[in-house]
Design an enzyme around this catalytic site. Sequence first.
Site, PDB file in Angstrom:
ATOM      1  N   GLY A 182       0.651  -1.140   0.146  1.00 27.75           N
ATOM      2  CA  GLY A 182      -0.011  -0.016   0.082  1.00 27.75           C
ATOM      3  C   GLY A 182       0.771   1.178   0.166  1.00 27.75           C
ATOM      4  CB  SER A 183       4.390   2.195  -0.987  1.00 29.74           C
ATOM      5  OG  SER A 183       4.486   1.874  -2.289  1.00 29.74           O
ATOM      6  CG  ASN A 184       2.112   3.280  -5.691  1.00 26.50           C
ATOM      7  OD1 ASN A 184       2.405   4.441  -6.222  1.00 26.50           O
ATOM      8  ND2 ASN A 184       2.538   2.198  -6.171  1.00 26.50           N
ATOM      9  CG  ASN A 188      -3.291  -0.449 -12.507  1.00 24.88           C
ATOM     10  OD1 ASN A 188      -3.297  -0.760 -11.224  1.00 24.88           O
ATOM     11  ND2 ASN A 188      -2.645  -1.370 -13.446  1.00 24.88           N
ATOM     12  CG  HIS A 227       1.895  -1.819 -15.384  1.00 26.77           C
ATOM     13  ND1 HIS A 227       1.734  -3.042 -14.933  1.00 26.77           N
ATOM     14  CD2 HIS A 227       3.078  -2.118 -16.299  1.00 26.77           C
ATOM     15  CE1 HIS A 227       2.556  -3.885 -15.409  1.00 26.77           C
ATOM     16  NE2 HIS A 227       3.355  -3.263 -16.430  1.00 26.77           N
ATOM     17  CG  ASP A 244      -0.888  -4.490 -16.775  1.00 21.21           C
ATOM     18  OD1 ASP A 244      -1.706  -3.849 -16.103  1.00 21.21           O
ATOM     19  OD2 ASP A 244      -0.265  -5.498 -16.733  1.00 21.21           O
ATOM     20  CB  ALA A 253       9.226   7.257 -10.727  1.00 22.32           C
ATOM     21  CD  GLU A 254       5.174   2.153  -8.931  1.00 18.80           C
ATOM     22  OE1 GLU A 254       3.876   1.819  -8.540  1.00 18.80           O
ATOM     23  OE2 GLU A 254       6.121   1.290  -9.085  1.00 18.80           O
TER      24      GLU A 254
HETATM   25  C1  GAR Z   1       3.684  -1.201  -7.353  1.00 16.75           C
HETATM   26  O1  GAR Z   1       4.960  -1.293  -7.729  1.00 16.75           O
HETATM   27  C2  GAR Z   1       2.713  -1.356  -8.420  1.00 16.75           C
HETATM   28  O2  GAR Z   1       3.062  -0.337  -9.458  1.00 16.75           O
HETATM   29  C3  GAR Z   1       2.665  -2.687  -8.668  1.00 16.75           C
HETATM   30  O3  GAR Z   1       2.639  -3.285  -7.438  1.00 16.75           O
HETATM   31  C4  GAR Z   1       3.329  -2.482  -6.539  1.00 16.75           C
HETATM   32  C5  GAR Z   1       2.612  -2.230  -5.262  1.00 16.75           C
HETATM   33  O4  GAR Z   1       2.990  -1.623  -4.389  1.00 16.75           O
HETATM   34  N1  GAR Z   1       1.423  -2.983  -9.336  1.00 16.75           N
HETATM   35  C6  GAR Z   1       1.322  -3.996 -10.339  1.00 16.75           C
HETATM   36  O5  GAR Z   1       2.240  -4.762 -10.517  1.00 16.75           O
HETATM   37  C7  GAR Z   1      -0.053  -4.257 -10.847  1.00 16.75           C
HETATM   38  N2  GAR Z   1      -0.036  -5.444 -11.640  1.00 16.75           N
HETATM   39  P1  GAR Z   1       2.416  -0.882  -3.253  1.00 16.75           P
HETATM   40  O6  GAR Z   1       1.469  -1.719  -2.745  1.00 16.75           O
HETATM   41  O7  GAR Z   1       3.463  -0.338  -2.164  1.00 16.75           O
HETATM   42  O8  GAR Z   1       1.720   0.395  -3.913  1.00 16.75           O
END
Ligand code: GAR
Length: 210
Positions: free
Chosen positions: A12-14, A107, A109, A145, A173-174
């Site tokens: 859940g960092s995003n 989403n 990616h 995607d 960057a995300e």
């Molecule tokens: C992130 O890097 C996201 O872009 C990726 O999973 C990670 C989740 O991290 N998503 C995918 O691969 C979608 N198929 P987070 O839980 O810390 O946000």
Amino acid sequence: RKRVAILISGRGSNMAALIAAAKEADFPAEIVGVISDKADAAGLLVAEAAGIPIRVVPRSDYSGKEAHDQAIDATLHAFGTEIVCLAGYMRLLTDAFVAEWQGRMINIHPALLPLFRGLDTHRKALAAGVRIHGCTVHFVTAEMDGGPIIAQAAVPVLPDDDADTLAVRVLKAEHRLYPRALKLVAEGKARMVSGATVFDPSTPVVSEMA
Ligand code: GAR
């Protein structure tokens, strides 16, 4: 302010980046709830600590994918959701669910789409030998995607990178990109029309280069 719900499966960092951005007074969206398909998703604790309502909707409670997605849909409606953000939600959604939220679900990616769809994107980028990698926020369509792109951020691939060091650089960057992309959608400045993203003419393009 648009009412946004976030779907997660893990860290859940995003999600945390979106919650932090939405705390700003001038942000055009508020986070009204977080839904996880995994009861042990670490992100649930982060959301709870931030005072966001959380719901767990486990796949194992339902007879099939359709019933599971219907339960998530009902939870989204109970939150009064207007926009759905997928943030590390690691389950494919049914066509009916995607159709219901078409144009209102985005989403993130961890690759520069259309390169490297699916899982293991950092390993794929290293194997392909690309010197630039990054992340993409896109509208969700039935094609995994494959939906129209809203915003992208690029990072360099450095000579000593492995999948983990590259993942860390992309993840940073995300966290910058996702709030900027959500802002565009919440303000109606990026809209999905006939399968493409249409931008408000006055809107600066969100392309970040590290
Ligand atoms: C992130 O890097 C996201 O872009 C990726 O999973 C990670 C989740 O991290 N998503 C995918 O691969 C979608 N198929 P987070 O839980 O810390 O946000």
